[in-house]
Design a protein around this motif. Structure first.
Motif, PDB file in Angstrom:
ATOM      1  N   ASN A 228       0.765  -1.408   0.012  1.00 22.32           N
ATOM      2  CA  ASN A 228       0.056  -0.013   0.064  1.00 22.32           C
ATOM      3  C   ASN A 228       0.879   1.177  -0.075  1.00 22.32           C
ATOM      4  OD1 ASN A 228       1.146  -0.091   2.638  1.00 22.32           O
ATOM      5  ND2 ASN A 228      -0.990   0.050   3.589  1.00 22.32           N
ATOM      6  N   ARG A 229       2.102   1.258  -0.435  1.00 25.66           N
ATOM      7  CA  ARG A 229       2.975   2.345  -0.610  1.00 25.66           C
ATOM      8  C   ARG A 229       3.492   2.572  -1.959  1.00 25.66           C
ATOM      9  NH1 ARG A 229       7.480   1.101   3.772  1.00 25.66           N
ATOM     10  NH2 ARG A 229       7.051  -0.803   3.140  1.00 25.66           N
ATOM     11  N   GLU A 230       3.838   3.468  -2.244  1.00 26.64           N
ATOM     12  CA  GLU A 230       4.600   3.988  -3.316  1.00 26.64           C
ATOM     13  C   GLU A 230       5.555   5.088  -3.400  1.00 26.64           C
ATOM     14  OE1 GLU A 230       1.666   6.620  -6.275  1.00 26.64           O
ATOM     15  OE2 GLU A 230       1.310   4.631  -6.236  1.00 26.64           O
ATOM     16  N   ALA A 231       6.379   5.144  -3.976  1.00 24.66           N
ATOM     17  CA  ALA A 231       7.348   6.496  -4.153  1.00 24.66           C
ATOM     18  C   ALA A 231       7.823   6.660  -5.572  1.00 24.66           C
ATOM     19  CB  ALA A 231       8.451   6.319  -3.376  1.00 24.66           C
ATOM     20  N   THR A 232       8.023   7.968  -6.032  1.00 24.11           N
ATOM     21  CA  THR A 232       8.533   8.167  -7.369  1.00 24.11           C
ATOM     22  C   THR A 232       9.805   9.078  -7.448  1.00 24.11           C
ATOM     23  OG1 THR A 232       6.125   8.294  -8.003  1.00 24.11           O
ATOM     24  CG2 THR A 232       7.670   9.408  -9.426  1.00 24.11           C
ATOM     25  N   ILE A 233      10.593   8.893  -8.139  1.00 22.39           N
ATOM     26  CA  ILE A 233      11.855   9.542  -8.272  1.00 22.39           C
ATOM     27  C   ILE A 233      12.124   9.467  -9.883  1.00 22.39           C
ATOM     28  CG2 ILE A 233      13.359   7.319  -8.449  1.00 22.39           C
ATOM     29  CD1 ILE A 233      15.455   8.485  -6.798  1.00 22.39           C
ATOM     30  N   SER A 234      13.038  10.545 -10.304  1.00 18.71           N
ATOM     31  CA  SER A 234      13.262  10.880 -11.697  1.00 18.71           C
ATOM     32  C   SER A 234      14.202   9.595 -12.092  1.00 18.71           C
ATOM     33  CB  SER A 234      13.914  12.277 -11.878  1.00 18.71           C
ATOM     34  OG  SER A 234      14.917  12.278 -11.420  1.00 18.71           O
ATOM     35  N   PHE A 235      14.193   9.263 -13.520  1.00 20.75           N
ATOM     36  CA  PHE A 235      15.029   8.274 -13.887  1.00 20.75           C
ATOM     37  C   PHE A 235      16.635   8.708 -13.649  1.00 20.75           C
ATOM     38  CE2 PHE A 235      17.500   6.172 -17.451  1.00 20.75           C
ATOM     39  CZ  PHE A 235      17.390   5.168 -17.124  1.00 20.75           C
ATOM     40  N   ASN A 236      16.960  10.160 -14.268  1.00 24.22           N
ATOM     41  CA  ASN A 236      18.250  10.405 -14.135  1.00 24.22           C
ATOM     42  C   ASN A 236      18.753  10.421 -12.602  1.00 24.22           C
ATOM     43  OD1 ASN A 236      18.196  10.914 -16.732  1.00 24.22           O
ATOM     44  ND2 ASN A 236      18.757  13.076 -16.692  1.00 24.22           N
ATOM     45  N   ARG A 237      17.910  10.694 -11.767  1.00 23.17           N
ATOM     46  CA  ARG A 237      18.503  10.671 -10.167  1.00 23.17           C
ATOM     47  C   ARG A 237      18.666   9.429  -9.942  1.00 23.17           C
ATOM     48  NH1 ARG A 237      14.983  13.162  -5.024  1.00 23.17           N
ATOM     49  NH2 ARG A 237      16.456  12.299  -3.420  1.00 23.17           N
ATOM     50  N   LEU A 238      17.828   8.395 -10.293  1.00 26.71           N
ATOM     51  CA  LEU A 238      17.707   6.928  -9.951  1.00 26.71           C
ATOM     52  C   LEU A 238      19.035   6.347 -10.386  1.00 26.71           C
ATOM     53  CD1 LEU A 238      16.311   4.514  -8.782  1.00 26.71           C
ATOM     54  CD2 LEU A 238      15.519   3.817 -11.232  1.00 26.71           C
ATOM     55  N   VAL A 239      19.661   6.658 -11.645  1.00 25.81           N
ATOM     56  CA  VAL A 239      20.752   6.494 -12.282  1.00 25.81           C
ATOM     57  C   VAL A 239      21.966   6.931 -11.293  1.00 25.81           C
ATOM     58  CG1 VAL A 239      22.378   6.453 -13.993  1.00 25.81           C
ATOM     59  CG2 VAL A 239      20.041   5.941 -14.493  1.00 25.81           C
ATOM     60  N   ARG A 240      21.876   8.271 -11.038  1.00 26.27           N
ATOM     61  CA  ARG A 240      22.932   9.009 -10.350  1.00 26.27           C
ATOM     62  C   ARG A 240      23.270   8.500  -8.851  1.00 26.27           C
ATOM     63  NH1 ARG A 240      21.094  13.623 -11.153  1.00 26.27           N
ATOM     64  NH2 ARG A 240      20.169  14.006  -9.182  1.00 26.27           N
ATOM     65  N   GLU A 241      21.946   8.118  -8.182  1.00 23.02           N
ATOM     66  CA  GLU A 241      22.037   7.824  -6.898  1.00 23.02           C
ATOM     67  C   GLU A 241      21.734   6.213  -6.495  1.00 23.02           C
ATOM     68  OE1 GLU A 241      19.296  10.531  -4.782  1.00 23.02           O
ATOM     69  OE2 GLU A 241      20.095  12.257  -5.523  1.00 23.02           O
ATOM     70  N   PRO A 242      23.052   5.422  -6.576  1.00 13.62           N
ATOM     71  CA  PRO A 242      22.686   3.830  -6.550  1.00 13.62           C
ATOM     72  C   PRO A 242      22.048   3.671  -5.245  1.00 13.62           C
ATOM     73  CG  PRO A 242      24.921   4.584  -7.074  1.00 13.62           C
ATOM     74  CD  PRO A 242      24.461   5.809  -6.631  1.00 13.62           C
ATOM     75  N   ALA A 243      21.906   4.451  -4.130  1.00 21.78           N
ATOM     76  CA  ALA A 243      21.166   3.924  -3.054  1.00 21.78           C
ATOM     77  C   ALA A 243      19.615   4.167  -3.045  1.00 21.78           C
ATOM     78  CB  ALA A 243      21.441   5.121  -1.833  1.00 21.78           C
ATOM     79  N   ASN A 244      18.996   4.539  -4.277  1.00 29.88           N
ATOM     80  CA  ASN A 244      17.881   4.421  -4.470  1.00 29.88           C
ATOM     81  C   ASN A 244      17.275   3.442  -5.348  1.00 29.88           C
ATOM     82  OD1 ASN A 244      16.211   7.039  -3.070  1.00 29.88           O
ATOM     83  ND2 ASN A 244      17.815   8.007  -4.494  1.00 29.88           N
TER      84      ASN A 244
END
Length: 396
Positions: A228-244
């Protein structure tokens, strides 16, 4: 003549006093592109028509919370659910193969005349795990498989056959996995559902399987839905920040979509309207620059406001009292003083969010000028009417 001059002087002085009082009182009949700064700061205005909002001055402590909250991304939402590589279990619908070994021929599965065959084992025909989670093994009966690892099912089979076969051993293999899968949908070349493996798949692994449609990376968003949870992140940031780029879990859904993130600017800005981020993220100072800054002849640099719907937990971390508002998402107005150099410095650390609103209030002198123009317009109109009446009277 002196009396006439004195009369006009008294009228102008009275008009000036009225204008100053009107400006200081925030009179509402003057034209404006938004609320007066005094109205935004008025505590009585913070709970109008049942819509309450919190006014939060931008301090260094507030900036630290905002910067940290924005940097959390997916790992912030799934802070308590950052599980490692999932231990993949057998599920209902999976196709399972079972091989049973005996130490020597002449046992339960290997006949005596098979002594010359290569390997004392027999393969049980592949079978799907039934809706109740069971598979069937000859002489062992119904074995519970769903929810267990292959090694656990192997042990159960061996325990069932120990007193019947000759030193039995079992090997359980998942031939086709139909459970423990994740779904990739949205703006991908091939929407799909694929099973997880014991090697562990991350979010970018799932996105790469689907294949990205043509889109600018900073306008491409990736949403992870888990339970029942969700989160959104930009693709570039997902690539740039491996922790995500966290490990996927069974039944996760990845939704990829393109949507330019925007903010609005109103008031005494060089340009008003809607603006695209045009990048992975932008700060408040960069957003103000996109709106061509503050108008030198109109803006009050002490009245820079950032409107957004803020998370309750974020405000609580700032020490803001939200006890009078029960909602989880609270209308919030952050105030920034661009008159001070620190205001500009702090604004470089405040990340903008999609659909934020920047509003720049007018300086008090602008409101005074507006009112004086109205007074002078009225006086000029009255004098023109009087002159016209005099001409009519003279003509008659």
């Amino acid at each position: 003549m002196l009396l006439v001059r004195k009369s006009w002087f008294d009228r102008l002085r009275f008009a000036g006093c009225v204008a100053i009082a009107a400006v200081l009182g925030g009179c509402n009949f003057l034209p404006a592109s938004g609320p007066y700064s005094t109205e935004v700061r008025n505590p009585q205005s913070q709970d109008t028509d049942g819509v309450g909002y919190k006014l939060v001055p931008m301090t260094i402590d507030v900036v630290r919370v905002l910067a940290t909250t924005d940097s959390e991304g997916l790992i912030g939402t799934f802070r308590n659910d950052r599980r490692p590589i999932p231990n993949v279990k057998i599920g209902v619908g999976d196709v399972v193969g079972v091989s049973i070994f005996e130490a020597s021929s002449g046992g339960l599965f290997i006949p005596a005349e098979a002594a010359s065959r290569a390997g004392n084992f027999v393969d049980i025909p592949d079978q799907s795990v039934d809706p109740n989670g069971f598979i069937s093994v000859p002489y062992a009966g119904q074995i519970k498989a769903a929810g267990f690892s292959p090694s656990q099912v192997e042990k159960e089979i061996v325990d069932r056959l120990r007193n019947r076969a000759i030193e039995p051993q079992a090997v359980v293999t998942v031939k086709t996995q139909r459970s423990n899968a994740v779904t990739v949908i949205g703006e991908v070349e091939t929407p799909l559902r694929f099973p997880l493996t014991s090697a562990g798949e991350r979010i970018l692994d799932a996105v790469s399987r689907g294949g990205l449609a043509q889109a600018k990376g900073y306008d491409l968003l990736v949403t992870l839905q888990r339970g029942n949870r969700e989160a959104t992140i930009s693709f570039n940031r997902l690539v740039r920040e491996p922790a995500n780029n966290i490990y996927l879990q069974p039944d996760d859904t990845i939704y990829v979509f393109s949507r330019p993130r925007t903010f609005l600017a109103f008031g005494a800005t060089g340009k008003q309207g809607q603006f695209n981020f045009g990048n992975d993220s932008i700060s408040l100072s960069e957003a103000a620059a996109k709106a061509e800054g503050l108008l030198d002849q109109q803006a009050d640099p002490q009245s820079v406001f950032l409107f957004r719907i803020e998370n309750r937990t974020t405000l609580e971390r700032m020490g803001v009292d939200v006890s009078n508002i029960p909602d989880k998402r609270i209308p919030t107005i952050y105030t920034v003083n661009f008159r001070e150099p620190t205001g500009y410095l702090m604004s470089t650390k405040v990340p903008m969010r999609d659909k934020d609103i920047i509003y720049i209030g007018n300086a008090g002198s602008v409101e005074l000028t507006k009112f004086l123009n109205l007074v002078l317009l009225g006086a000029t109109t009255a004098r023109e009417i009087a002159d016209a009446n005099n001409l009519v009277s003279t003509a008659n």
